[in-house]
Design an enzyme around this catalytic site. Structure first.
Site, mmCIF file in Angstrom:
data_model
loop_
_atom_site.group_PDB
_atom_site.id
_atom_site.type_symbol
_atom_site.label_atom_id
_atom_site.label_comp_id
_atom_site.label_asym_id
_atom_site.label_seq_id
_atom_site.Cartn_x
_atom_site.Cartn_y
_atom_site.Cartn_z
ATOM 1 N N GLU A 1 0.839 -1.214 0.000
ATOM 2 C CA GLU A 1 0.000 0.000 0.000
ATOM 3 C C GLU A 1 0.871 1.259 0.000
ATOM 4 O OE1 GLU A 1 -4.181 -1.604 1.890
ATOM 5 O OE2 GLU A 1 -2.851 -0.460 3.208
ATOM 6 N N GLU B 1 -6.098 -7.476 -1.232
ATOM 7 C CA GLU B 1 -6.718 -7.516 0.088
ATOM 8 C C GLU B 1 -8.201 -7.200 -0.037
ATOM 9 O OE1 GLU B 1 -4.882 -5.033 3.015
ATOM 10 O OE2 GLU B 1 -2.845 -5.555 2.401
#
Length: 673
Positions: free
Chosen positions: A190, A288
């Site tokens: 991320e 995710e």
């Protein structure tokens, strides 16, 4: 979405019967006597589509005393159960040195390379693919924090490149020597706002290139993945991909995080992924995703995803069926990208409590004490106290699990039917007809006119059908808007079938005298921007999850804070006016100097000013309404009205955020009388 095809259900039953029992009948993921859940099959799903699970915390959870059981209540290896449910890959995060000077764990799953080897060996033995998720940090790396490993804290960018490459090479060698067959490697986690302490794009890309090169040299067959989040902010991920292309970063897959409760409509996900694939010729994945099966806590420490959270939206029920359907819809969104959509990973389906905590049970305090000790000793909470010197978000000695209500196992470790979603996505499963979700409608009433609430609302069912169902609105709340209410926004609660909740948002408005006051033109046209400080980058973004209404909003972000003004002058007729605007933000130090200002410019050269100070809630999607009290009287001596929004703030270092971020939306100047 099509209704369930009964003709294909026989095939589904045959397939499910074959796969629910595996390894010689040793694990069972579905109780034959239990009522089926309904999951529609996904059309066009490739045979090699990745159905992945992130099980990074598994060793830590098992060391803490948690035990996993199959559908018969028989002890079972959770990886075998996940595979029997249709998972064909695992994802494992790796932190550089997640321990303090005394060797105590930072928690969060004990995720060093040795832990990854242990989990990876078990997955490889089951014939599952392995994805290694390098954070290049000693603890959690995400958009709010990308802290350099302790050992790299004083390194130059060149030294970090060398260290990152060496760490990657060494870890991949340890995995190979340990018998782990790695299929995919994620370089960074991320990385929206940086990586390993670097925030400037050239430096971040230099680190990415070093990591990608190290993976290529270790094994050219490994797919190299880069990972971002904020998937539905219009144009944002395409912009990040353009930066990667500009700097010549060599990778195969553009991966994203997508959580339904944070990131909005899953239907828009396919559009975003397709754009990335078409423009930059990359494969795409969701790395995710997750969804809760309950709103109850299971370990004595609150859940991060809950109906109690103000910054989340839920379009699926909090039950096993709702959890499965939420995952199924993400799988479909990726599959719609055709050959470019590689797969989906579910985040931490085995992160269950060490012991099931029930506040009403006689042994509640004993169980809570056991869990708290396990979190510290074995790192099975999201953080341990030892991490406080490295991660500023760790402020308490007790930091338990926050994800247990999103596992595929109940709080006693028994497998739930949602674990079979990866099989059901291929075959389908049919159960009772249930309401999946109910629309939250919105209506707009003209100021001074009596409006009417909708009599029906759209209702989605688990078989894919959508129906208009009668709704009963709360009489007391409805009375506030069915007369002639004041300007503003009202939320009216209602019930469908006497059971399912809905909320109607009523917006009472009039013609806005300000041009582009809602910023829906997608830019700052109509506004004069003053930014003498040069900080904050005032602009308009498009993301319905951040906007007060609609898609667009004015925004600013800076590591330290910012100071800029948006201003507009308009001519108006005599009368009483209302002026108000909405603000939200994170990482902001209150009190701010942010304010909504109105100045009456009189024909004789004089002026009168109104000013409303703004308090930033520092909670995503929680807006502060700045409203000029008492209204604004415009008489015949007024030549024009100037409305300005001053966005000035400093960064709160104790907030845990990565810089100061603020939104201004729906600036209104309305004629009241």
């Amino acid at each position: 979405m099509k209704k369930f095809d009964m003709a294909g259900f026989a095939l589904a039953l045959a397939f499910v019967s074959a796969v629910l029992v595996s390894c010689g009948g040793k694990v069972l993921t579905k109780d034959p006597s239990a009522q089926n859940i309904t999951v529609l099959p996904v059309e066009g799903l490739a045979d090699d589509f990745v159905m992945g699970v992130d099980v990074s915390s598994l060793i830590s959870v098992e060391k803490s005393g948690a035990v996993f059981y199959d559908a018969r209540g028989k002890k079972a290896d959770p990886i075998k159960l996940l595979k029997a449910g249709g998972a064909n890959a695992v994802r494992i995060r790796v932190w550089n040195d997640p321990f303090d000077a005394d060797g105590k764990t930072y928690g969060g799953g004990y995720c060093d390379i040795d832990n990854a080897v242990k989990i990876g060996k078990r997955a490889t033995a089951e014939g599952m693919k392995v994805l290694i998720d390098f954070h290049y940090s000693d603890f959690w790396a995400d958009p709010n924090k990308q802290t350099a490993p302790k050992a790299w804290a004083d390194f130059s960018i060149q030294q970090k490149e060398e260290a990152l490459a060496a760490f990657t090479t060494d870890c991949l060698k340890k995995l190979k020597d340990g018998g782990v067959k790695v299929s995919m490697v994620q370089v960074g986690n991320e990385i929206n706002n940086g990586m390993s302490g670097e925030t400037l794009d050239p430096n971040v890309c230099a680190l990415l290139k070093a990591g990608c090169k190290a993976v290529r040299e270790a094994d050219p067959a490994i797919k190299v993945i880069l990972h971002y989040t904020d998937p539905l902010s219009e144009g944002y991920l395409e912009y990040r991909a353009s930066i990667l292309e500009k700097h010549g970063v060599d990778y195969d897959v553009f991966g994203i995080s997508y959580y339904p409760f944070w990131h909005g409509d899953v239907k828009k996900l396919s559009v975003t992924l397709r754009k990335l694939s078409n423009i930059y010729n990359k494969k795409v994945m969701v790395l995710e995703t997750s969804y809760p099966f309950t709103d109850e806590d299971g370990d004595g420490f609150g859940n991060v995803v809950s109906h109690m959270s103000a910054n989340q939206e839920f379009k699926y029920p909090f039950n096993v069926e709702g959890q499965a359907i939420a995952v199924r819809d993400v799988i479909e969104a990726v599959a719609k990208v055709k050959n470019a959509g590689l797969g989906v990973f579910y985040w931490e389906p085995a992160w269950i409590p060490p012991k099931h905590y029930d506040a009403k049970a006689a042994d509640a305090q004993e169980v809570l004490g056991y869990n708290q000790k396990a979190w510290e000793d074995f790192g099975s909470g999201w953080a341990a106290w030892a991490a406080r010197g490295y991660d500023k978000e760790v402020k308490s000695r007790i930091n338990g699990g926050t994800w247990d209500n999103q596992a595929f196992f109940d709080y006693d470790g028994k497998v739930m039917d949602s674990i079979n979603v990866f099989n059901y996505a291929r075959t389908g499963s049919k159960g009772l007809l249930n309401v999946l979700r109910v629309e939250d409608p919105s209506v707009e009433f003209a100021y001074g006119m009596q409006g009417k609430l909708p009599e029906t609302v759209r209702t989605w069912y688990n078989d894919g059908s959508v129906r208009d169902e009668a709704v009963e609105w709360d009489a007391g709340m409805a009375a506030k808007v069915t007369g002639k209410p004041d300007f503003g926004e009202y939320k009216i609660k209602g019930k469908v079938k006497g059971e399912y909740d809905t909320v109607c948002v009523v917006k009472v408005s009039a013609s806005n005298y300000l041009a582009n006051g809602d910023f829906e033109k997608g830019d700052l046209s109509g506004w004069t921007v003053t930014n003498d400080s040069g900080r904050g980058n005032p602009h308009v973004d498009k993301n319905s999850q951040n906007a007060k209404e609609g898609l667009a909003y004015a925004t600013g972000w800076d590591l330290e804070g910012f100071d800029f003004t948006l201003e507009q002058t308009v001519e108006v007729s005599e009368g009483r006016y209302k002026c108000f605007a909405y603000f939200e933000g994170t990482g902001i130090h209150n009190p701010t100097k942010t304010a909504l200002k109105v100045r009456l410019n009189r024909k004789d050269g004089s002026s009168r000013e109104y000013e409303v100070p703004v308090v930033i809630p520092n909670e995503w999607k929680k807006f502060f309404k700045a409203d000029v009290p008492g209204g604004i009287e415009v008489d015949g001596n007024t030549q024009s009205v100037t409305v300005s929004v001053r966005m000035e703030c400093s960064f709160s270092e104790n907030s845990g955020a990565n810089g100061a971020w603020m939104v201004c939306d729906d600036v209104n100047l309305l004629l009241a009388e």
